[in-house]
Motif scaffolding. Structure first.
Motif, PDB file in Angstrom:
ATOM      1  N   LYS A  59      33.058  48.658   2.709  1.00 35.30           N
ATOM      2  CA  LYS A  59      34.258  49.117   3.425  1.00 35.30           C
ATOM      3  C   LYS A  59      34.405  50.635   3.355  1.00 35.30           C
ATOM      4  O   LYS A  59      34.870  51.258   4.309  1.00 35.30           O
ATOM      5  CB  LYS A  59      35.521  48.461   2.856  1.00 35.30           C
ATOM      6  N   SER A  60      34.005  51.259   2.253  1.00 37.55           N
ATOM      7  CA  SER A  60      34.111  52.719   2.168  1.00 37.55           C
ATOM      8  C   SER A  60      33.137  53.372   3.158  1.00 37.55           C
ATOM      9  O   SER A  60      33.448  54.406   3.758  1.00 37.55           O
ATOM     10  CB  SER A  60      33.879  53.215   0.749  1.00 37.55           C
ATOM     11  N   GLN A  61      31.960  52.754   3.347  1.00 42.27           N
ATOM     12  CA  GLN A  61      31.016  53.273   4.333  1.00 42.27           C
ATOM     13  C   GLN A  61      31.599  53.135   5.740  1.00 42.27           C
ATOM     14  O   GLN A  61      31.490  54.052   6.554  1.00 42.27           O
ATOM     15  CB  GLN A  61      29.678  52.530   4.229  1.00 42.27           C
ATOM     16  N   LEU A  62      32.238  52.000   6.011  1.00 40.48           N
ATOM     17  CA  LEU A  62      32.876  51.795   7.316  1.00 40.48           C
ATOM     18  C   LEU A  62      33.925  52.873   7.565  1.00 40.48           C
ATOM     19  O   LEU A  62      33.940  53.507   8.615  1.00 40.48           O
ATOM     20  CB  LEU A  62      33.532  50.413   7.396  1.00 40.48           C
ATOM     21  N   LEU A  63      34.831  53.075   6.581  1.00 39.74           N
ATOM     22  CA  LEU A  63      35.894  54.066   6.760  1.00 39.74           C
ATOM     23  C   LEU A  63      35.319  55.467   6.932  1.00 39.74           C
ATOM     24  O   LEU A  63      35.822  56.257   7.749  1.00 39.74           O
ATOM     25  CB  LEU A  63      36.865  54.021   5.583  1.00 39.74           C
ATOM     26  N   SER A  64      34.265  55.782   6.220  1.00 37.10           N
ATOM     27  CA  SER A  64      33.627  57.093   6.365  1.00 37.10           C
ATOM     28  C   SER A  64      33.070  57.266   7.779  1.00 37.10           C
ATOM     29  O   SER A  64      33.295  58.295   8.425  1.00 37.10           O
ATOM     30  CB  SER A  64      32.517  57.245   5.331  1.00 37.10           C
ATOM     31  N   LEU A  65      32.347  56.264   8.269  1.00 37.54           N
ATOM     32  CA  LEU A  65      31.758  56.347   9.609  1.00 37.54           C
ATOM     33  C   LEU A  65      32.829  56.474  10.689  1.00 37.54           C
ATOM     34  O   LEU A  65      32.764  57.376  11.536  1.00 37.54           O
ATOM     35  CB  LEU A  65      30.901  55.100   9.883  1.00 37.54           C
ATOM     36  N   ILE A  66      33.788  55.575  10.661  1.00 39.12           N
ATOM     37  CA  ILE A  66      34.765  55.547  11.756  1.00 39.12           C
ATOM     38  C   ILE A  66      35.744  56.718  11.679  1.00 39.12           C
ATOM     39  O   ILE A  66      36.083  57.318  12.695  1.00 39.12           O
ATOM     40  CB  ILE A  66      35.488  54.187  11.857  1.00 39.12           C
ATOM     41  N   ASN A  67      36.169  57.085  10.475  1.00 35.44           N
ATOM     42  CA  ASN A  67      37.151  58.166  10.380  1.00 35.44           C
ATOM     43  C   ASN A  67      36.534  59.541  10.618  1.00 35.44           C
ATOM     44  O   ASN A  67      37.186  60.425  11.177  1.00 35.44           O
ATOM     45  CB  ASN A  67      37.912  58.084   9.057  1.00 35.44           C
ATOM     46  N   THR A  68      35.279  59.725  10.246  1.00 37.88           N
ATOM     47  CA  THR A  68      34.586  60.970  10.594  1.00 37.88           C
ATOM     48  C   THR A  68      34.486  61.091  12.106  1.00 37.88           C
ATOM     49  O   THR A  68      34.753  62.149  12.687  1.00 37.88           O
ATOM     50  CB  THR A  68      33.173  61.011   9.952  1.00 37.88           C
ATOM     51  N   TYR A  69      34.119  59.985  12.758  1.00 35.77           N
ATOM     52  CA  TYR A  69      33.982  59.972  14.216  1.00 35.77           C
ATOM     53  C   TYR A  69      35.333  60.220  14.901  1.00 35.77           C
ATOM     54  O   TYR A  69      35.423  61.005  15.846  1.00 35.77           O
ATOM     55  CB  TYR A  69      33.373  58.643  14.643  1.00 35.77           C
ATOM     56  N   ARG A  70      36.372  59.576  14.406  1.00 36.91           N
ATOM     57  CA  ARG A  70      37.707  59.763  14.997  1.00 36.91           C
ATOM     58  C   ARG A  70      38.197  61.202  14.767  1.00 36.91           C
ATOM     59  O   ARG A  70      38.781  61.803  15.667  1.00 36.91           O
ATOM     60  CB  ARG A  70      38.682  58.733  14.442  1.00 36.91           C
ATOM     61  N   ARG A  71      37.952  61.753  13.599  1.00 38.64           N
ATOM     62  CA  ARG A  71      38.370  63.135  13.301  1.00 38.64           C
ATOM     63  C   ARG A  71      37.670  64.112  14.260  1.00 38.64           C
ATOM     64  O   ARG A  71      38.290  65.056  14.748  1.00 38.64           O
ATOM     65  CB  ARG A  71      38.031  63.457  11.852  1.00 38.64           C
ATOM     66  N   GLN A  72      36.389  63.864  14.550  1.00 38.86           N
ATOM     67  CA  GLN A  72      35.652  64.717  15.493  1.00 38.86           C
ATOM     68  C   GLN A  72      36.245  64.654  16.896  1.00 38.86           C
ATOM     69  O   GLN A  72      36.017  65.538  17.713  1.00 38.86           O
ATOM     70  CB  GLN A  72      34.182  64.280  15.553  1.00 38.86           C
ATOM     71  N   ASN A  73      37.003  63.585  17.161  1.00 40.31           N
ATOM     72  CA  ASN A  73      37.632  63.404  18.467  1.00 40.31           C
ATOM     73  C   ASN A  73      39.154  63.573  18.399  1.00 40.31           C
ATOM     74  O   ASN A  73      39.877  63.064  19.255  1.00 40.31           O
ATOM     75  CB  ASN A  73      37.251  62.027  19.024  1.00 40.31           C
ATOM     76  N   THR A 115      45.628  51.558  14.143  1.00 40.33           N
ATOM     77  CA  THR A 115      45.822  52.233  12.855  1.00 40.33           C
ATOM     78  C   THR A 115      45.039  51.573  11.720  1.00 40.33           C
ATOM     79  O   THR A 115      44.934  52.128  10.642  1.00 40.33           O
ATOM     80  CB  THR A 115      47.314  52.229  12.471  1.00 40.33           C
ATOM     81  N   ARG A 116      44.516  50.360  11.957  1.00 39.52           N
ATOM     82  CA  ARG A 116      43.829  49.594  10.903  1.00 39.52           C
ATOM     83  C   ARG A 116      42.500  49.081  11.434  1.00 39.52           C
ATOM     84  O   ARG A 116      42.311  48.908  12.638  1.00 39.52           O
ATOM     85  CB  ARG A 116      44.670  48.390  10.473  1.00 39.52           C
ATOM     86  N   VAL A 117      41.604  48.768  10.476  1.00 40.19           N
ATOM     87  CA  VAL A 117      40.283  48.278  10.844  1.00 40.19           C
ATOM     88  C   VAL A 117      39.792  47.271   9.811  1.00 40.19           C
ATOM     89  O   VAL A 117      40.111  47.370   8.630  1.00 40.19           O
ATOM     90  CB  VAL A 117      39.271  49.455  10.995  1.00 40.19           C
ATOM     91  N   GLY A 118      39.033  46.304  10.280  1.00 43.54           N
ATOM     92  CA  GLY A 118      38.349  45.335   9.429  1.00 43.54           C
ATOM     93  C   GLY A 118      36.976  45.066  10.011  1.00 43.54           C
ATOM     94  O   GLY A 118      36.747  45.255  11.206  1.00 43.54           O
ATOM     95  N   VAL A 119      36.059  44.621   9.171  1.00 45.29           N
ATOM     96  CA  VAL A 119      34.690  44.408   9.619  1.00 45.29           C
ATOM     97  C   VAL A 119      34.091  43.221   8.881  1.00 45.29           C
ATOM     98  O   VAL A 119      34.505  42.902   7.762  1.00 45.29           O
ATOM     99  CB  VAL A 119      33.826  45.681   9.402  1.00 45.29           C
ATOM    100  N   ALA A 120      33.117  42.574   9.505  1.00 44.55           N
ATOM    101  CA  ALA A 120      32.423  41.457   8.862  1.00 44.55           C
ATOM    102  C   ALA A 120      31.016  41.334   9.437  1.00 44.55           C
ATOM    103  O   ALA A 120      30.736  41.784  10.550  1.00 44.55           O
ATOM    104  CB  ALA A 120      33.187  40.159   9.063  1.00 44.55           C
TER     105      ALA A 120
END
Length: 182
Positions: free
Chosen positions: A48-62, A148-153
């Motif tokens: 989950k920390s990898q997911l948050l890093s990937l998605i939030n870095t991408y969102r911050r860039q945008n 505002t929230r995310v989940g993955v499986a």
């Protein structure tokens, strides 16, 4: 004279093929047997920390706000990952606005916004994420300003075409308040 020499060449070949098919069906030969034909689904842990890093870095860039991890969305995602893995296909009515809405309601997850990305065949989370970035519709979900929230499986399948099935669910629960109109 050997035992098979008494048969005509064509009949000999037919007997050999029949014996091979019988042995394969009994599981004596590699690749045969009914146990190997059984579909086995295995839910896989996702970092989950990898997911948050990937998605939030991408969102911050945008210029978009970061998302928070939501375990309920992980559960919703896991059920969908198993659903598509069982079918070895992402083609299902449940992958629709109505289907996602129903699944979120069933999880008692009141929300103002929701989106979902499916993926199949990707060996790891970074590969699935790159695949979603490269797809216009999936990328739009990654950059949805209302969630505002995310989940993955992830669910693996031992046989079939795809083997790895990924689901990313994004939402804005009612507890996060109404989204501002853009």
């Amino acid at each position: 004279m050997r035992a098979l020499d008494v048969f005509a060449p064509g009949l000999k070949l037919l007997l050999i093929l029949a014996l091979a098919v019988s042995l394969n069906a009994c599981g004596v030969l590699p690749g045969g047997g009914e146990l190997e034909d059984d579909v086995v689904l295995t839910d896989q842990p996702v970092d989950k920390s990898q997911l948050l890093s990937l998605i939030n870095t991408y969102r911050r860039q945008n210029n978009l706000p970061a998302l928070k991890h939501d375990p309920v969305l992980d559960e919703v995602s896991q059920k969908m990952a198993r659903h598509i893995a069982e079918r070895d296909s992402m083609d299902t009515w449940q992958h629709s606005s109505f289907g996602l809405s129903q699944r979120l309601s069933k999880a008692n997850y009141g929300n103002y916004a929701g989106a979902e990305n499916l993926g199949a065949g990707y060996a790891d989370l970074p590969a699935a994420f790159r695949g979603w970035q490269g797809s216009q519709g999936h990328n739009k979900n990654l950059l949805n300003p209302y969630v505002t929230r995310v989940g993955v499986a992830r669910t693996n399948r031992n046989t079939g075409k795809w083997r790895n099935f990924w689901v990313l669910t994004l939402a804005r629960p009612t507890s996060d308040g109404r989204p501002a109109v853009r």
